[in-house]
Motif scaffolding. Structure first.
Motif, PDB file in Angstrom:
ATOM      1  N   UNK A   1       0.833  -1.196   0.000  1.00 17.62           N
ATOM      2  CA  UNK A   1       0.000   0.000   0.000  1.00 17.62           C
ATOM      3  C   UNK A   1       0.873   1.254   0.000  1.00 17.62           C
ATOM      4  N   UNK A   2       1.942   1.238   0.799  1.00 13.98           N
ATOM      5  CA  UNK A   2       2.845   2.388   0.848  1.00 13.98           C
ATOM      6  C   UNK A   2       3.510   2.619  -0.504  1.00 13.98           C
TER       7      UNK A   2
ATOM      8  N   UNK B   1       3.440  14.729 -11.155  1.00 11.86           N
ATOM      9  CA  UNK B   1       3.801  14.846 -12.574  1.00 11.86           C
ATOM     10  C   UNK B   1       2.675  15.500 -13.369  1.00 11.86           C
ATOM     11  N   UNK B   2       1.443  15.092 -13.105  1.00 10.30           N
ATOM     12  CA  UNK B   2       0.297  15.685 -13.804  1.00 10.30           C
ATOM     13  C   UNK B   2       0.171  17.169 -13.456  1.00 10.30           C
ATOM     14  N   UNK B   3       0.356  17.492 -12.174  1.00  6.74           N
ATOM     15  CA  UNK B   3       0.301  18.880 -11.721  1.00  6.74           C
ATOM     16  C   UNK B   3       1.367  19.712 -12.440  1.00  6.74           C
ATOM     17  N   UNK B   4       2.595  19.212 -12.498  1.00 13.57           N
ATOM     18  CA  UNK B   4       3.680  19.930 -13.160  1.00 13.57           C
ATOM     19  C   UNK B   4       3.390  20.160 -14.639  1.00 13.57           C
ATOM     20  N   UNK B   5       2.891  19.130 -15.316  1.00 14.52           N
ATOM     21  CA  UNK B   5       2.574  19.269 -16.743  1.00 14.52           C
ATOM     22  C   UNK B   5       1.491  20.317 -16.954  1.00 14.52           C
TER      23      UNK B   5
ATOM     24  N   UNK C   1       3.717   5.882  -5.401  1.00 17.94           N
ATOM     25  CA  UNK C   1       3.612   5.903  -6.858  1.00 17.94           C
ATOM     26  C   UNK C   1       2.508   6.869  -7.292  1.00 17.94           C
ATOM     27  N   UNK C   2       1.364   6.785  -6.609  1.00 18.10           N
ATOM     28  CA  UNK C   2       0.242   7.635  -6.983  1.00 18.10           C
ATOM     29  C   UNK C   2       0.546   9.105  -6.713  1.00 18.10           C
TER      30      UNK C   2
END
Length: 66
Positions: A19-20, A32-36, A25-26
């Motif tokens: 889970x950790x 990454x999505x935020x940065x893009x 990973x999530x």
């Protein structure tokens, strides 16, 4: 796993160390999505007004060191 409920159930059944790893990973994927998206918004000029406002505040002396 074809639907969200199955994914949720699978996540809840993970051992804590898995889970950790999934959580980390999530979080990385989300960053990454935020940065893009931020790069796209900057390139599209969507943050220009905020940048100009911050510069004006600084030049007017309405900023303090943090």
């Amino acid at each position: 796993m074809s639907n969200l409920k199955e994914i949720e159930t699978a996540i809840l059944s993970l051992p804590s160390h898995d889970f950790e790893k999934l959580r980390q990973w999530f979080l990385n994927l989300d960053y990454e999505h935020w940065d893009k998206q931020l790069e796209i918004d900057i390139a599209d000029g969507k943050l220009e007004a905020l940048a100009q406002e911050a510069i004006a505040e600084f030049q007017a002396g309405r900023c303090r060191e943090i």
